[in-house]
Design an enzyme around this catalytic site. Sequence first.
Site, mmCIF file in Angstrom:
data_model
loop_
_atom_site.group_PDB
_atom_site.id
_atom_site.type_symbol
_atom_site.label_atom_id
_atom_site.label_comp_id
_atom_site.label_asym_id
_atom_site.label_seq_id
_atom_site.Cartn_x
_atom_site.Cartn_y
_atom_site.Cartn_z
ATOM 1 C CB THR A 29 -11.658 25.733 39.635
ATOM 2 O OG1 THR A 29 -12.957 25.919 40.179
ATOM 3 C CG2 THR A 29 -11.678 24.532 38.718
ATOM 4 C CG ASP A 73 -15.122 27.931 46.428
ATOM 5 O OD1 ASP A 73 -15.469 26.868 45.897
ATOM 6 O OD2 ASP A 73 -15.530 29.051 46.062
ATOM 7 C CB SER A 74 -12.779 32.880 44.944
ATOM 8 O OG SER A 74 -13.794 32.754 43.992
ATOM 9 C CB SER A 75 -17.873 31.246 47.278
ATOM 10 O OG SER A 75 -17.955 30.802 45.958
ATOM 11 C CB THR A 105 -13.454 31.921 37.927
ATOM 12 O OG1 THR A 105 -14.373 30.872 38.240
ATOM 13 C CG2 THR A 105 -12.228 31.357 37.258
ATOM 14 C CG ASP A 106 -17.407 31.006 41.683
ATOM 15 O OD1 ASP A 106 -17.519 30.872 40.442
ATOM 16 O OD2 ASP A 106 -17.654 30.088 42.486
ATOM 17 C CB THR A 182 -18.228 41.525 34.790
ATOM 18 O OG1 THR A 182 -19.260 41.081 35.619
ATOM 19 C CG2 THR A 182 -18.662 41.475 33.372
ATOM 20 C CB THR A 292 -26.504 50.470 33.499
ATOM 21 O OG1 THR A 292 -27.406 49.658 32.712
ATOM 22 C CG2 THR A 292 -25.098 50.257 32.999
ATOM 23 C CD GLN A 293 -31.400 45.912 36.466
ATOM 24 O OE1 GLN A 293 -31.899 45.175 35.624
ATOM 25 N NE2 GLN A 293 -32.087 46.437 37.451
#
Length: 357
Positions: A29, A73-75, A105-106, A182, A292-293
Amino acid sequence: MIKLKHIRGQIGSESAAGGAVLLIYTGGTIGMKESPSDHALRPFDFSAIMEEVPELRKFSIRIDACTFDPLIDSSDIEPAMWVKLAEIIRDSYDSYDGFVILHGTDTMAYSASTLSFMLENLGKPVIFTGSQLPIDSLRTDGKENLISAVEIAASRESDGSASVPEVCIFFNSLLLRGNRSTKTDAEGFGAFRSPNAGPLARAGITIRYDRDSIRRPPEGPFRIHTALDTRVSILKIHPGITEQVARDILLGSATRAVILETFGCGNAPSRGWFLKTVRESASMGKILLNVTQCNRGTVDMSLYATGRALSEAGVKSGGDITTESALGKLFCLMGEHPGNEAAAALLEKDLRGDISK
Ligand code: ASP
């Protein structure tokens, strides 16, 4: 196929007396513009970024730049691009005090995590940054992020060593260890958190470094690991998970390792079929890692019977590692070690500040 364009000595002072930083622009972005036809954000080229941030010319350091071509795009980030980044850093390691990577950032936390494992004995800063608003927009967060990231990449201690010899993310005034970070906010400027490790620095009137938390410069020579084995699946445990879904992931022939994203401190259903499938997977020699979630806290499989059963079945503990970091660590360890036992033996070890002792 990513090509590289080099833009040398265009920014900052031409003199290297104050140090030198290499800026690597991958896309995201920060460098996107709204297209008039469909209003979607698409990347624009690097010179436009520089026009928007003339402040960079005030640094008394040399800033060289290179850009990915095409910008992404980092995706769309892929392991081959991480290899490219590692190779750029290796090839120019001796010429710069630090590196700034402009990235979407993704997937920034995935890239920063994986790079941290690919770069061994890193003695210089590698700072990822980007923005939530394009750099040409009035309220952009990109300028402040970029300028501070460059300052941190160039910062040295009184003995001449790098202030932060680590792979980090700088975003919204905070410097975070890359493999602890994260993306937690899709809207706000504070897009990143590192819930299990405090910031390594905070940028206010001055940049305050938390020197007790920053890893010390390494003893050995810098080297990169470019063999990545990505045969990893992530199984997010949830109420209502079916036996067939669990079997497909845990026993699938395409995976060498499965990250189990478990409840709380590492718990999963205690139903017979679930544990039987986990045991079957372990007996096939697959690497099973419990993460862990929860955003904060750690896996402790000794606390509940449901966690103990996983541990007894051969599941390794990820401690307080993030999923992004677990993925990058597995990619690197499996790339390095053809045998699963050797790779698994290193998983529970803190290799790059990725888990708490
Ligand atoms: N889709 C963008 C990317 O990750 C989002 C961003 O940069 O914030 O490249």
